[in-house]
Design a protein around this motif. Structure first.
Motif, PDB file in Angstrom:
ATOM      1  N   TRP A   1       8.185   4.602  -5.348  1.00 61.00           N
ATOM      2  CA  TRP A   1       8.113   5.358  -4.099  1.00 61.00           C
ATOM      3  C   TRP A   1       7.283   4.620  -3.050  1.00 61.00           C
ATOM      4  N   LEU A   2       6.174   4.004  -3.494  1.00 61.48           N
ATOM      5  CA  LEU A   2       5.337   3.268  -2.551  1.00 61.48           C
ATOM      6  C   LEU A   2       6.065   2.036  -2.003  1.00 61.48           C
ATOM      7  N   ILE A   3       6.837   1.372  -2.847  1.00 64.48           N
ATOM      8  CA  ILE A   3       7.488   0.131  -2.421  1.00 64.48           C
ATOM      9  C   ILE A   3       8.621   0.406  -1.443  1.00 64.48           C
ATOM     10  N   GLY A   4       9.492   1.335  -1.777  1.00 58.92           N
ATOM     11  CA  GLY A   4      10.687   1.530  -0.951  1.00 58.92           C
ATOM     12  C   GLY A   4      10.796   2.857  -0.264  1.00 58.92           C
ATOM     13  N   GLY A   5       9.797   3.711  -0.415  1.00 56.62           N
ATOM     14  CA  GLY A   5       9.912   5.049   0.153  1.00 56.62           C
ATOM     15  C   GLY A   5       9.635   5.132   1.632  1.00 56.62           C
TER      16      GLY A   5
ATOM     17  N   VAL B   1       0.898  -6.807   2.085  1.00 54.98           N
ATOM     18  CA  VAL B   1       0.288  -7.877   1.293  1.00 54.98           C
ATOM     19  C   VAL B   1      -0.875  -7.327   0.478  1.00 54.98           C
ATOM     20  N   GLY B   2      -1.671  -6.451   1.083  1.00 56.35           N
ATOM     21  CA  GLY B   2      -2.784  -5.852   0.346  1.00 56.35           C
ATOM     22  C   GLY B   2      -2.295  -5.061  -0.857  1.00 56.35           C
ATOM     23  N   PHE B   3      -1.253  -4.295  -0.682  1.00 53.22           N
ATOM     24  CA  PHE B   3      -0.675  -3.530  -1.791  1.00 53.22           C
ATOM     25  C   PHE B   3      -0.125  -4.465  -2.868  1.00 53.22           C
TER      26      PHE B   3
ATOM     27  N   VAL C   1      -0.031 -18.643 -17.836  1.00 52.24           N
ATOM     28  CA  VAL C   1       1.316 -18.136 -17.567  1.00 52.24           C
ATOM     29  C   VAL C   1       1.249 -16.731 -16.987  1.00 52.24           C
ATOM     30  N   ALA C   2       0.355 -15.896 -17.540  1.00 54.42           N
ATOM     31  CA  ALA C   2       0.198 -14.542 -17.006  1.00 54.42           C
ATOM     32  C   ALA C   2      -0.257 -14.582 -15.549  1.00 54.42           C
ATOM     33  N   PHE C   3      -1.162 -15.494 -15.236  1.00 57.73           N
ATOM     34  CA  PHE C   3      -1.629 -15.623 -13.851  1.00 57.73           C
ATOM     35  C   PHE C   3      -0.484 -16.047 -12.924  1.00 57.73           C
ATOM     36  N   LEU C   4       0.324 -17.008 -13.371  1.00 57.87           N
ATOM     37  CA  LEU C   4       1.460 -17.454 -12.551  1.00 57.87           C
ATOM     38  C   LEU C   4       2.464 -16.317 -12.341  1.00 57.87           C
ATOM     39  N   LEU C   5       2.721 -15.552 -13.390  1.00 56.90           N
ATOM     40  CA  LEU C   5       3.636 -14.416 -13.252  1.00 56.90           C
ATOM     41  C   LEU C   5       3.075 -13.377 -12.284  1.00 56.90           C
ATOM     42  N   ALA C   6       1.761 -13.148 -12.343  1.00 53.33           N
ATOM     43  CA  ALA C   6       1.140 -12.197 -11.426  1.00 53.33           C
ATOM     44  C   ALA C   6       1.246 -12.689  -9.981  1.00 53.33           C
ATOM     45  N   VAL C   7       1.044 -13.983  -9.774  1.00 53.89           N
ATOM     46  CA  VAL C   7       1.187 -14.550  -8.423  1.00 53.89           C
ATOM     47  C   VAL C   7       2.625 -14.402  -7.934  1.00 53.89           C
ATOM     48  N   ALA C   8       3.597 -14.703  -8.816  1.00 52.19           N
ATOM     49  CA  ALA C   8       5.002 -14.541  -8.437  1.00 52.19           C
ATOM     50  C   ALA C   8       5.311 -13.089  -8.089  1.00 52.19           C
ATOM     51  N   LEU C   9       4.714 -12.154  -8.861  1.00 55.53           N
ATOM     52  CA  LEU C   9       4.903 -10.732  -8.567  1.00 55.53           C
ATOM     53  C   LEU C   9       4.322 -10.374  -7.208  1.00 55.53           C
ATOM     54  N   ILE C  10       3.159 -10.905  -6.898  1.00 59.18           N
ATOM     55  CA  ILE C  10       2.528 -10.637  -5.601  1.00 59.18           C
ATOM     56  C   ILE C  10       3.418 -11.136  -4.467  1.00 59.18           C
TER      57      ILE C  10
ATOM     58  N   LEU D   1       9.291  -8.114  -0.369  1.00 56.52           N
ATOM     59  CA  LEU D   1      10.086  -6.886  -0.397  1.00 56.52           C
ATOM     60  C   LEU D   1       9.544  -5.823   0.549  1.00 56.52           C
ATOM     61  N   THR D   2       8.218  -5.657   0.533  1.00 64.81           N
ATOM     62  CA  THR D   2       7.625  -4.593   1.339  1.00 64.81           C
ATOM     63  C   THR D   2       7.375  -5.038   2.784  1.00 64.81           C
ATOM     64  N   GLY D   3       6.827  -6.243   2.948  1.00 67.55           N
ATOM     65  CA  GLY D   3       6.497  -6.686   4.300  1.00 67.55           C
ATOM     66  C   GLY D   3       7.717  -6.847   5.185  1.00 67.55           C
ATOM     67  N   SER D   4       8.827  -7.306   4.614  1.00 67.70           N
ATOM     68  CA  SER D   4      10.057  -7.454   5.397  1.00 67.70           C
ATOM     69  C   SER D   4      10.883  -6.180   5.406  1.00 67.70           C
ATOM     70  N   ASN D   5      10.429  -5.148   4.668  1.00 70.97           N
ATOM     71  CA  ASN D   5      11.123  -3.868   4.551  1.00 70.97           C
ATOM     72  C   ASN D   5      12.501  -3.989   3.915  1.00 70.97           C
ATOM     73  N   VAL D   6      12.707  -5.049   3.142  1.00 77.69           N
ATOM     74  CA  VAL D   6      13.963  -5.186   2.404  1.00 77.69           C
ATOM     75  C   VAL D   6      14.109  -4.029   1.413  1.00 77.69           C
ATOM     76  N   ALA D   7      13.011  -3.697   0.728  1.00 80.86           N
ATOM     77  CA  ALA D   7      13.066  -2.611  -0.253  1.00 80.86           C
ATOM     78  C   ALA D   7      13.379  -1.284   0.420  1.00 80.86           C
ATOM     79  N   TYR D   8      12.740  -1.009   1.538  1.00 79.58           N
ATOM     80  CA  TYR D   8      12.979   0.257   2.241  1.00 79.58           C
ATOM     81  C   TYR D   8      14.406   0.335   2.774  1.00 79.58           C
ATOM     82  N   ASN D   9      14.874  -0.751   3.370  1.00 78.49           N
ATOM     83  CA  ASN D   9      16.231  -0.763   3.905  1.00 78.49           C
ATOM     84  C   ASN D   9      17.263  -0.619   2.788  1.00 78.49           C
ATOM     85  N   SER D  10      17.005  -1.278   1.664  1.00 81.79           N
ATOM     86  CA  SER D  10      17.935  -1.167   0.531  1.00 81.79           C
ATOM     87  C   SER D  10      17.950   0.247  -0.023  1.00 81.79           C
ATOM     88  N   ALA D  11      16.744   0.844  -0.143  1.00 79.72           N
ATOM     89  CA  ALA D  11      16.674   2.223  -0.639  1.00 79.72           C
ATOM     90  C   ALA D  11      17.374   3.183   0.315  1.00 79.72           C
ATOM     91  N   SER D  12      17.231   2.965   1.605  1.00 79.19           N
ATOM     92  CA  SER D  12      17.899   3.823   2.592  1.00 79.19           C
ATOM     93  C   SER D  12      19.408   3.676   2.498  1.00 79.19           C
TER      94      SER D  12
END
Length: 274
Positions: free
Chosen positions: A199-203, A212-214, A115-124, A130-141
């Motif tokens: 800050w790293l995700i949406g800054g 993806v690497g992050f 279950v922990a592995f599945l949750l980690a995959v879902a988090l990835i 969020l980051t690759g599509s810049n949804v987080a950055y656009n939302s923060a802006s």
């Protein structure tokens, strides 16, 4: 008086027996010598085979190490544009696997690790989107425009969001492990860790490879933490290692000993009368 026999044969039965015994002793000694020689040769062969097998195992371990390290470095360069990602992922994956295996040694079930592995995959996956599509950055802006100066920036909004979300997440995780005190500590720890992560995700804006690497990096960090949070409340270390103690055999032996002592005590008066 000794007689003599032609051809040099022994004159008496005693001499003949002595010669026969001497011949038998030499025969046995010859067989023992042959056996020792064969055993020595077998031992030499075993040593040679063991040495070659040890060298082969060492080479396999070296090759496996090269595949592990080189594979992560290659994937980091190929997918994420930098071998640094591969190095980080290789180290974090190894550490996470060690934590999961140690939890298993302490008695954690396979379900919590899965279950922990599945949750980690879902988090990835979620972080990558969020980051690759810049949804987080656009939302923060977008949120930053509603904030007063001087915190009306995407970076400031991301810091605040990261601290809040991190505090809530770690409060839940540490509450599960240590109860109310853990929840209070989790609020503080989560807020501190959430600041730079938010800050790293949406800054700032992202491109897909580093995003993806992050995300993989964060997921590998989260995997052992989630595994511990799910497994620790149900661990019973005493019961786990109690299985290594032959309790039933010892109890049976003690019962047998008690029965024998009782039988001895009951028969002792009868033996004294005899």
């Amino acid at each position: 008086m000794r007689g003599s026999v032609r051809g040099g044969a022994p004159a008496t039965v005693l001499e003949q027996f002595g010669r026969t015994r001497s011949s038998f002793s030499r025969l046995v000694s010859a067989h023992i010598g042959l056996l020792k020689a064969e055993i020595a040769e077998i031992v030499d062969q075993i040593k040679l085979i063991g040495t070659l097998a040890g060298v082969a195992l060492a080479v396999l371990l070296f090759v496996g190490n090269m595949l592990y390290v080189g594979g992560f470095l290659f994937v980091g360069e190929w997918l994420f544009g930098s071998m640094g990602w591969g190095l980080a992922h290789g180290i974090l994956f190894g550490l996470a696997l060690v934590v999961v295996l140690m939890l298993g040694i302490l008695g954690a079930g396979k379900g919590s690790a899965f279950v922990a592995f599945l949750l980690a995959v879902a988090l990835i996956v979620g972080l990558a989107l969020l980051t690759g599509s810049n949804v987080a950055y656009n939302s923060a802006s977008s949120v930053a425009t509603t904030l007063p100066s001087p915190i009306n920036s995407a970076a400031a909004a991301s810091l605040i969001a990261g601290a809040v979300i991190g505090a809530l997440v770690f409060a839940v995780l540490l509450w599960r492990i240590a109860g109310g005190a853990g929840a209070i500590g989790g609020l503080v720890v989560g807020a501190i860790l959430g600041l730079p992560i938010g800050w790293l995700i949406g800054g700032a804006s992202w491109t897909w490879p580093p995003a993806v690497g992050f995300s993989v990096t964060i997921g590998l960090i989260a995997w052992p933490i989630l595994a511990a949070a799910l497994a620790i409340p149900g661990l019973d270390v005493g019961q786990r290692f109690g299985r290594l103690y032959p309790q039933q055999s010892i109890e049976a032996a003690n019962e047998t000993k008690a029965w024998l002592e009782e039988q001895w005590r009951s028969r002792q008066p009868k033996l004294g009368r005899k």
